[in-house]
Design a protein around this motif. Structure first.
Motif, PDB file in Angstrom:
ATOM      1  N   ARG A 119     -69.101  61.224 -73.453  1.00 33.66           N
ATOM      2  CA  ARG A 119     -67.672  60.914 -73.621  1.00 33.66           C
ATOM      3  C   ARG A 119     -67.267  59.736 -72.741  1.00 33.66           C
ATOM      4  O   ARG A 119     -66.490  58.866 -73.154  1.00 33.66           O
ATOM      5  N   ILE A 120     -67.787  59.700 -71.526  1.00 36.27           N
ATOM      6  CA  ILE A 120     -67.459  58.595 -70.618  1.00 36.27           C
ATOM      7  C   ILE A 120     -67.939  57.273 -71.193  1.00 36.27           C
ATOM      8  O   ILE A 120     -67.186  56.287 -71.240  1.00 36.27           O
ATOM      9  N   MET A 121     -69.182  57.230 -71.643  1.00 41.08           N
ATOM     10  CA  MET A 121     -69.721  55.976 -72.179  1.00 41.08           C
ATOM     11  C   MET A 121     -69.065  55.606 -73.505  1.00 41.08           C
ATOM     12  O   MET A 121     -68.790  54.429 -73.747  1.00 41.08           O
ATOM     13  N   ASP A 122     -68.800  56.586 -74.364  1.00 41.41           N
ATOM     14  CA  ASP A 122     -68.088  56.292 -75.618  1.00 41.41           C
ATOM     15  C   ASP A 122     -66.711  55.713 -75.327  1.00 41.41           C
ATOM     16  O   ASP A 122     -66.296  54.736 -75.943  1.00 41.41           O
ATOM     17  N   SER A 123     -66.019  56.314 -74.403  1.00 41.32           N
ATOM     18  CA  SER A 123     -64.678  55.841 -74.052  1.00 41.32           C
ATOM     19  C   SER A 123     -64.731  54.438 -73.448  1.00 41.32           C
ATOM     20  O   SER A 123     -63.871  53.600 -73.735  1.00 41.32           O
ATOM     21  N   SER A 124     -65.725  54.179 -72.625  1.00 44.60           N
ATOM     22  CA  SER A 124     -65.807  52.853 -72.000  1.00 44.60           C
ATOM     23  C   SER A 124     -66.155  51.774 -73.024  1.00 44.60           C
ATOM     24  O   SER A 124     -65.722  50.631 -72.890  1.00 44.60           O
ATOM     25  N   GLN A 125     -66.894  52.130 -74.071  1.00 45.82           N
ATOM     26  CA  GLN A 125     -67.298  51.155 -75.078  1.00 45.82           C
ATOM     27  C   GLN A 125     -66.261  50.969 -76.184  1.00 45.82           C
ATOM     28  O   GLN A 125     -66.309  49.971 -76.897  1.00 45.82           O
ATOM     29  N   ASN A 126     -65.352  51.915 -76.328  1.00 49.64           N
ATOM     30  CA  ASN A 126     -64.372  51.850 -77.420  1.00 49.64           C
ATOM     31  C   ASN A 126     -62.952  51.636 -76.928  1.00 49.64           C
ATOM     32  O   ASN A 126     -62.009  51.852 -77.668  1.00 49.64           O
ATOM     33  N   ALA A 127     -62.801  51.215 -75.711  1.00 49.25           N
ATOM     34  CA  ALA A 127     -61.462  51.021 -75.148  1.00 49.25           C
ATOM     35  C   ALA A 127     -61.299  49.581 -74.672  1.00 49.25           C
ATOM     36  O   ALA A 127     -60.972  49.320 -73.523  1.00 49.25           O
ATOM     37  N   TYR A 128     -61.537  48.637 -75.576  1.00 49.06           N
ATOM     38  CA  TYR A 128     -61.416  47.220 -75.219  1.00 49.06           C
ATOM     39  C   TYR A 128     -59.939  46.837 -75.126  1.00 49.06           C
ATOM     40  O   TYR A 128     -59.179  47.022 -76.071  1.00 49.06           O
ATOM     41  N   ASN A 129     -59.524  46.341 -73.991  1.00 50.76           N
ATOM     42  CA  ASN A 129     -58.129  45.935 -73.720  1.00 50.76           C
ATOM     43  C   ASN A 129     -57.135  47.072 -73.937  1.00 50.76           C
ATOM     44  O   ASN A 129     -56.047  46.862 -74.435  1.00 50.76           O
ATOM     45  N   GLU A 130     -57.509  48.285 -73.603  1.00 55.41           N
ATOM     46  CA  GLU A 130     -56.618  49.442 -73.707  1.00 55.41           C
ATOM     47  C   GLU A 130     -56.394  50.034 -72.332  1.00 55.41           C
ATOM     48  O   GLU A 130     -57.189  49.819 -71.414  1.00 55.41           O
ATOM     49  N   ASP A 131     -55.325  50.811 -72.197  1.00 56.07           N
ATOM     50  CA  ASP A 131     -55.034  51.485 -70.941  1.00 56.07           C
ATOM     51  C   ASP A 131     -55.897  52.741 -70.848  1.00 56.07           C
ATOM     52  O   ASP A 131     -55.749  53.670 -71.639  1.00 56.07           O
ATOM     53  N   THR A 132     -56.784  52.768 -69.896  1.00 57.03           N
ATOM     54  CA  THR A 132     -57.701  53.897 -69.738  1.00 57.03           C
ATOM     55  C   THR A 132     -57.399  54.694 -68.470  1.00 57.03           C
ATOM     56  O   THR A 132     -58.204  55.521 -68.060  1.00 57.03           O
ATOM     57  N   SER A 133     -56.250  54.459 -67.868  1.00 55.83           N
ATOM     58  CA  SER A 133     -55.944  55.100 -66.580  1.00 55.83           C
ATOM     59  C   SER A 133     -55.894  56.631 -66.688  1.00 55.83           C
ATOM     60  O   SER A 133     -56.296  57.318 -65.753  1.00 55.83           O
ATOM     61  N   ALA A 134     -55.410  57.169 -67.808  1.00 55.27           N
ATOM     62  CA  ALA A 134     -55.346  58.632 -67.952  1.00 55.27           C
ATOM     63  C   ALA A 134     -56.747  59.240 -67.968  1.00 55.27           C
ATOM     64  O   ALA A 134     -56.985  60.279 -67.360  1.00 55.27           O
ATOM     65  N   LEU A 135     -57.672  58.586 -68.644  1.00 56.82           N
ATOM     66  CA  LEU A 135     -59.044  59.089 -68.691  1.00 56.82           C
ATOM     67  C   LEU A 135     -59.729  58.934 -67.335  1.00 56.82           C
ATOM     68  O   LEU A 135     -60.350  59.865 -66.821  1.00 56.82           O
TER      69      LEU A 135
END
Length: 187
Positions: A119-135
């Motif tokens: 989940r961590i790697m999927d999120s890091s690869q699919n969150a280009y220019n998005e706010d990821t602070s909650a994750l």
């Protein structure tokens, strides 16, 4: 004349003990009730000795069986940063204290990491220019490092794909090897 034992007066009523008095020796062997105190990990590691049993270590709640059951059910729902920002590192250090639960703890740490890694790697690869602070707020420090590495890889790939990557050049080692090869041929 003294018999086999000459009585030595006790110092029990004063601030000093008389180390030659059998009464004081017996008195000093009385047990005191122990107490639980919280120590930093570095101090507990320094004081812990399997042979002398100076102290015993109680597992923090997050490493006990109840939480291990939660992790085995779905590790992704747990806010590891809230539970302890260094969950994996601290857990692996706990293994040095000879606990009967060490095998279960190490297995739980491994399975928790495996369960959260995808989940961590999927999120890091699919969150280009998005706010990821909650994750990211819910991640352990080691997981945060993995997430940042994944994000950097994604950003570098996006730059390369757009042609914004810097030009790839040969290393000095390769350039020097070519120079030596040409000079060897000329001789």
């Amino acid at each position: 004349m003294c018999e086999a034992y000459c009585r030595v007066e006790s110092g029990a009523l004063g601030p000093e003990e008389n180390f030659l008095s059998l009464d004081d020796i017996l008195m000093s062997h009385e047990k005191l009730p122990g107490s639980k105190i919280e120590l930093p990990l570095w101090l507990a590691k320094g004081l812990f000795d399997n042979k002398r049993r100076i102290l015993s270590v109680e597992l923090p709640k997050i490493y006990q069986e109840g939480w291990r059951t939660v992790f085995s059910a779905d590790a992704n729902v747990v806010d590891l940063h809230k539970m302890g920002p260094h969950f994996y590192g601290f857990g692996s250090q706990l293994l040095r204290f000879d606990s009967p639960e060490n095998a279960d703890i190490s297995q739980s740490l491994l399975q928790t990491f495996i369960g959260r890694f995808r989940r961590i790697m999927d999120s890091s690869q699919n969150a280009y220019n998005e706010d990821t602070s909650a994750l990211v707020a819910r991640l352990d420090e080691m997981e945060r490092g993995l997430f940042q590495t994944g994000q950097k890889g994604l950003n570098d790939f996006q730059c390369w794909e757009k042609g914004q990557a810097s030009q790839i050049t040969a290393s000095n080692l390769v350039q020097n090897y070519k120079k030596r090869k040409f000079t060897d041929m000329e001789d």
